[in-house]
Design a protein around this motif. Structure first.
Motif, PDB file in Angstrom:
ATOM      1  N   UNK A  62       0.825  -1.208   0.000  1.00  0.00           N
ATOM      2  CA  UNK A  62       0.000   0.000   0.000  1.00  0.00           C
ATOM      3  C   UNK A  62       0.861   1.261   0.000  1.00  0.00           C
ATOM      4  N   UNK A  63       1.949   1.233   0.765  1.00  0.00           N
ATOM      5  CA  UNK A  63       2.851   2.396   0.797  1.00  0.00           C
ATOM      6  C   UNK A  63       3.501   2.623  -0.565  1.00  0.00           C
ATOM      7  N   UNK A 108       3.183  16.173  -0.953  1.00  0.00           N
ATOM      8  CA  UNK A 108       2.703  16.204   0.419  1.00  0.00           C
ATOM      9  C   UNK A 108       1.495  15.276   0.601  1.00  0.00           C
ATOM     10  N   UNK A 109       0.635  15.175  -0.436  1.00  0.00           N
ATOM     11  CA  UNK A 109      -0.503  14.271  -0.342  1.00  0.00           C
ATOM     12  C   UNK A 109      -0.051  12.810  -0.311  1.00  0.00           C
ATOM     13  N   UNK A 110       0.854  12.468  -1.217  1.00  0.00           N
ATOM     14  CA  UNK A 110       1.341  11.094  -1.261  1.00  0.00           C
ATOM     15  C   UNK A 110       2.108  10.733   0.014  1.00  0.00           C
ATOM     16  N   UNK A 111       2.877  11.691   0.524  1.00  0.00           N
ATOM     17  CA  UNK A 111       3.653  11.420   1.728  1.00  0.00           C
ATOM     18  C   UNK A 111       2.756  11.200   2.945  1.00  0.00           C
ATOM     19  N   UNK A 112       1.735  12.048   3.095  1.00  0.00           N
ATOM     20  CA  UNK A 112       0.836  11.916   4.238  1.00  0.00           C
ATOM     21  C   UNK A 112       0.071  10.597   4.197  1.00  0.00           C
ATOM     22  N   UNK A 115       2.400   7.752   4.962  1.00  0.00           N
ATOM     23  CA  UNK A 115       2.680   7.705   6.400  1.00  0.00           C
ATOM     24  C   UNK A 115       1.499   7.121   7.174  1.00  0.00           C
ATOM     25  N   UNK A 116       0.269   7.468   6.746  1.00  0.00           N
ATOM     26  CA  UNK A 116      -0.915   6.927   7.413  1.00  0.00           C
ATOM     27  C   UNK A 116      -1.002   5.419   7.218  1.00  0.00           C
ATOM     28  N   UNK A 121      -0.425   0.075   9.594  1.00  0.00           N
ATOM     29  CA  UNK A 121       0.078  -1.291   9.518  1.00  0.00           C
ATOM     30  C   UNK A 121       0.941  -1.666  10.706  1.00  0.00           C
ATOM     31  N   UNK A 122       1.844  -0.772  11.101  1.00  0.00           N
ATOM     32  CA  UNK A 122       2.703  -1.037  12.254  1.00  0.00           C
ATOM     33  C   UNK A 122       1.871  -1.094  13.537  1.00  0.00           C
ATOM     34  N   UNK A 123       0.873  -0.228  13.626  1.00  0.00           N
ATOM     35  CA  UNK A 123       0.008  -0.232  14.810  1.00  0.00           C
ATOM     36  C   UNK A 123      -0.763  -1.531  14.949  1.00  0.00           C
ATOM     37  N   UNK A 124      -1.284  -2.058  13.840  1.00  0.00           N
ATOM     38  CA  UNK A 124      -2.017  -3.317  13.878  1.00  0.00           C
ATOM     39  C   UNK A 124      -1.096  -4.466  14.287  1.00  0.00           C
TER      40      UNK A 124
END
Length: 243
Positions: A62-63, A108-112, A115-116, A121-124
């Motif tokens: 996804x990233x 900036x849109x792609x980066x944000x 990052x989300x 993914x890391x949080x899950x």
């Protein structure tokens, strides 16, 4: 410079990383019957590592898609004769249609959004691993060290622990708690954050399988003694019935 080196040397690093052996904590559970044995783990606890790997693969994909391939339609000026990005340009058959092409969205849109995706993914993955480490697989209550023979120690083994590993803490520093799930109880820690989960459905308590009602009663009396434990069990039953 010398003061910086001295400060680095003076830093106290954790002595133990990961699960600790029971021997290093002065405890043994050999020939000790578990007070609690969950039996078969929940499906997600058995497949945690597979779920984490799948989550990381999906997150990485996804990233990459978001950062390198997230585009938007951009119309070209009417007098434009050539497109700066020829492969994505489209020339409509109808001259009245707008001519344009696809371009990458602003950085900036792609980066944000990337990052989300990464944080989610890391949080899950962290929730899965953290939740698995807070499941009680086996639990023992053993006497304390010879210097404190009256002290009872609680030994908790999660799915992360082997038979020779576990988390050891004084029983008096813990307490039994209600859980939103009727077939579950929790162990609260008075000097630590978080709790451990005890699944009563299908578990063995004091070496035998019991109903959820009897398992609760047995745990309360083991924890707090016959008289106080029974009173707390009856009070907890009233709370359960009221809810």
């Amino acid at each position: 410079m010398s003061s910086l080196v001295a400060r680095i040397k003076g830093l106290k690093l954790p002595r133990h990383v990961g699960p600790r052996s029971l021997k290093s904590q002065g405890v043994t559970v050999n020939n000790v019957r578990p007070v609690y044995d969950c039996g078969k783990l929940a499906w997600w606890a058995r497949w945690t590592y597979f779920l984490v790997v799948a989550d990381l693969v999906v997150t990485a994909s996804a990233c990459e898609l978001t950062f390198n391939h997230w585009t938007m339609w951009e119309a070209l000026p009417e007098n434009s004769t050539s497109s700066p990005v020829a492969p994505t340009s489209e020339k409509p058959a109808d001259p009245s249609q707008v001519v344009g092409h696809y371009v990458k969205r602003p950085l900036w849109q792609r980066s944000l959004f990337t990052l989300a995706n990464f944080a989610g993914g890391i949080g899950l993955a962290a929730v899965l691993l953290g939740g698995r480490s807070r499941i009680v697989r086996r639990m023992f209550i053993v006497p304390g060290a010879s210097s404190q023979p009256s002290e009872r120690l609680l030994v908790i083994q999660s799915p992360l622990h082997t038979r020779a590993q576990g988390a050891v803490m004084p029983l008096r520093r813990t307490r039994l708690l209600h859980s939103p799930e009727k077939s579950e109880m929790m162990i609260g820690l008075k000097d630590r954050r978080g709790h451990y989960s005890l699944e009563l459905q299908g578990a063995e308590v004091d070496g035998q399988k019991m109903s959820i009602w009897d398992a609760r009663k047995s745990l309360f009396t083991t924890w707090y003694g016959e008289k106080k434990g029974m009173q707390m069990f009856l009070n907890s039953s009233k709370v359960k019935e009221a809810t």
